[in-house]
Design an enzyme around this catalytic site. Structure first.
Site, short mmCIF file in Angstrom:
data_model
loop_
_atom_site.label_atom_id
_atom_site.label_comp_id
_atom_site.label_asym_id
_atom_site.label_seq_id
_atom_site.Cartn_x
_atom_site.Cartn_y
_atom_site.Cartn_z
N SER A 212 5.51 -58.75 -7.15
CA SER A 212 4.66 -59.61 -7.98
C SER A 212 3.72 -60.53 -7.21
O SER A 212 2.78 -61.08 -7.80
CB SER A 212 5.52 -60.44 -8.93
OG SER A 212 6.17 -59.60 -9.87
N THR A 213 3.94 -60.74 -5.90
CA THR A 213 2.95 -61.51 -5.15
C THR A 213 1.60 -60.78 -5.16
O THR A 213 0.55 -61.41 -5.03
CB THR A 213 3.39 -61.73 -3.69
OG1 THR A 213 3.81 -60.48 -3.13
CG2 THR A 213 4.52 -62.73 -3.61
#
Length: 567
Positions: free
Chosen positions: A294-295
């Site tokens: 998700s970064t």
């Protein structure tokens, strides 16, 4: 007449041979004569030091000795063998082979402590030479081991900065020339000529000793608490690419680089041990790729804003999954987030929202931004062995691949690639080159060269950059990254939890990328925890690590407290 003819012919052959030797081969035999009458010994040059940004010495030299014997000058071989075996801690048979070997000069042992060399010199043994040399020494043993690297027996760099900047750090050896007779014995009172060595230049790097040490301490603590395989913490300045710290624990002892940093048993051959050493020396931040999870939504969101396929107020609905072709791709929140706008989707780290953004962008545009952001090329960090992005070819990106790529899965990048790309998004749109080398200096501290690195403008617009800084600050102040919040500081960031391959192994990578101050970031921190046991969510275990790092280094870097961008 026959006899005289033969004599004349033989005389002609001899004269021709003499002309050939004395005219056409004269230079060769002059050199051969010099080799017979001159003995040459090196005077080792000191290797340049590696200094942190504040002048703290991270790599230095220790004076050691090289013990050699000159066979033709040894008058009492048995005494020489006995003394060298005793002082050097070697078995007599090994020493005997070297002492009795007929050669101009034979090394018995290198890298001998100076005290031992002085003791051998005090015996005054004929034919034994004690020459001073230098051995690389690292004052802090394991500090930044996978960044600094180490040298071999010849003082040449093997890995890390030691090999990258070897041409600057290496000096030029000097020489001692002595005259010998035909037997190879040095002629008394003939004197000697000496060419003094030139020491290597010093390298000043961007690492801050205090920040590096603290990052390693924090990384070690969380690795032990979560029983993780290894932990990496990368701290850099997103404005210019200078890296303040790169911790990769467990580190290894630079003064004993060929000793494994764990007990691997004794039942292994040389090839197996070398394989384990290579693994120990690897720098995961640059040598290994991983699915960022998700970064990466920071990058997907930036591409969608740049392309104009989303606005902050666009509405979405998350039932906990999204059907893509024949796949049911879940959100991390099984019950779903329900109705939410784009801003809330980023704060919630909602997978269906980002799958929708991927669909809106389409494969061609998504691939275009991959290239524009620099993800398809290496960062050119000044360390050897940087890995390249592992990415689908454009022709192989279907709807499922596009959906999973949008939230950071089904492709792999290096941690330093992620940090560099996010830096360009939050610094106004400039892709900087991450680096350690700052300047090269003489041993006296005079600048030889200020190292320069490329920058590329126009990665994203200033407007998109400002919007992303505001959104990511809300992720920390109000959303999934709240465990990284520090009272009084405006911090931006993004959590991530990705599953490693094969999925059936149920191993995870927890990470968090944070930056401060959110308005104009001057420090970025990426925390990666590999295979933590128990709770493995990035927001739960990686975000607090970043918070702990920032609580200590923001005041140290004299970064003032600021109000939230949302206010």
């Amino acid at each position: 007449m026959v006899v005289f003819a033969l004599i004349f012919l033989m005389t002609g052959v001899l004269i021709g041979r003499l002309v050939y030797l004395m005219v056409f081969r004269s230079e060769y035999y002059v050199e051969q004569a010099k080799d017979l009458h001159e003995r040459e010994r090196d005077i080792k040059a000191a290797r340049g030091q590696i200094l942190d940004r504040n002048g703290v010495v991270l790599a230095a030299n220790r004076t050691v000795c090289t013990i050699s014997v000159i066979h033709s000058q040894v008058t009492d071989p048995e005494t020489v063998i006995r003394v060298l075996a005793k002082e050097l801690g070697m078995d007599e048979e090994t020493v005997r082979k070297r002492v009795e070997k007929v050669s101009s000069i034979e090394r018995v042992r290198t890298n001998v402590d100076k005290s031992v060399g002085d003791a051998i010199r005090a015996y005054g043994l004929a034919g034994v030479k004690v020459d001073e040399d230098y051995k690389r020494y690292y004052p802090y043993d394991t500090l930044a081991s996978k960044v600094l690297g180490f040298t071999g027996g010849d003082n040449q760099g093997i890995i890390g900065l030691e090999v990258k900047y070897d041409d600057y750090l290496q000096g030029t050896n000097g020489k001692i020339l002595t005259l010998t007779d035909a037997r190879g014995v040095e002629i008394e009172n003939a004197g000697e000529s000496r060419l003094d060595p030139v020491d290597g230049n010093n390298l000043v790097i961007s690492i801050d000793y205090n920040i590096q040490m603290y990052a390693e301490q924090v990384a070690t603590k969380v690795m032990e608490q979560k029983q993780a395989d290894h932990v990496s913490i990368l701290i850099m300045n997103p404005q210019n690419g200078e890296i303040y710290a790169m911790a990769n624990v467990p580190e290894f002892n630079l003064n004993e680089p060929f000793v494994l940093n764990y007990d691997a048993g004794t039942d292994m051959d040389a090839a197996k041990k070398q394989e384990l050493l290579n693994q120990m020396w690897r720098n995961p931040c640059i040598n290994d790729t991983y699915e960022p999870g998700s970064t990466f939504k920071i990058i997907t969101a930036s591409a969608a804003l740049e392309q104009g396929v989303v606005t902050l107020n666009d509405n979405f609905f998350c039932p906990g999954y999204k059907i893509v072709e024949d796949r049911r791709i879940r959100c991390h929140k099984a019950g779903g987030h329900g109705a939410e706008n784009f801003e809330q989707g980023l704060m919630n780290s909602c997978n269906p929202v980002f799958m929708e953004l991927g669909m809106r962008l389409g494969a061609d545009n998504f691939y275009h931004y991959f290239r524009q952001f620099g993800l398809l090329s290496k960062t050119n960090i000044d360390l050897p062995g940087e890995a390249a992005t592992i990415m689908h070819s454009l022709d192989n990106i279907g709807q499922v691949e596009l959906a999973t790529m949008s939230f950071g899965q089904s492709f792999q990048i290096t941690p330093v690639e992620l940090a560099t790309t996010v830096s360009s998004i939050i610094n106004g749109g400039r892709r900087v080159t991450p680096h350690f080398g700052v300047k090269v200096q003489t041993p006296d501290g005079e600048n030889v060269e200020i190292l320069q690195y490329d920058q590329v403008d126009g990665i994203v617009s200033e407007e998109t950059s400002k919007t992303m800084r505001t959104l990511l600050e809300k992720v920390v102040s109000e959303g999934s990254g709240k465990n990284a919040k520090i009272e009084g500081y405006a911090i931006g960031g993004k959590t991530a939890t990705s599953q490693t391959l094969p999925r059936s192994a149920h191993k995870y990578i927890s990470s968090f990328l944070g930056f401060a101050p959110a308005e104009e970031p001057t420090v970025l921190c990426l925390v990666i925890i590999n295979d933590p046991q128990g709770v493995y969510y990035g927001g739960t275990i990686a975000a607090p690590v970043c918070k702990e790092v920032f609580e200590n280094i923001l005041p140290y870097l004299e970064i003032e407290k600021t109000e939230s961008l949302a206010q």
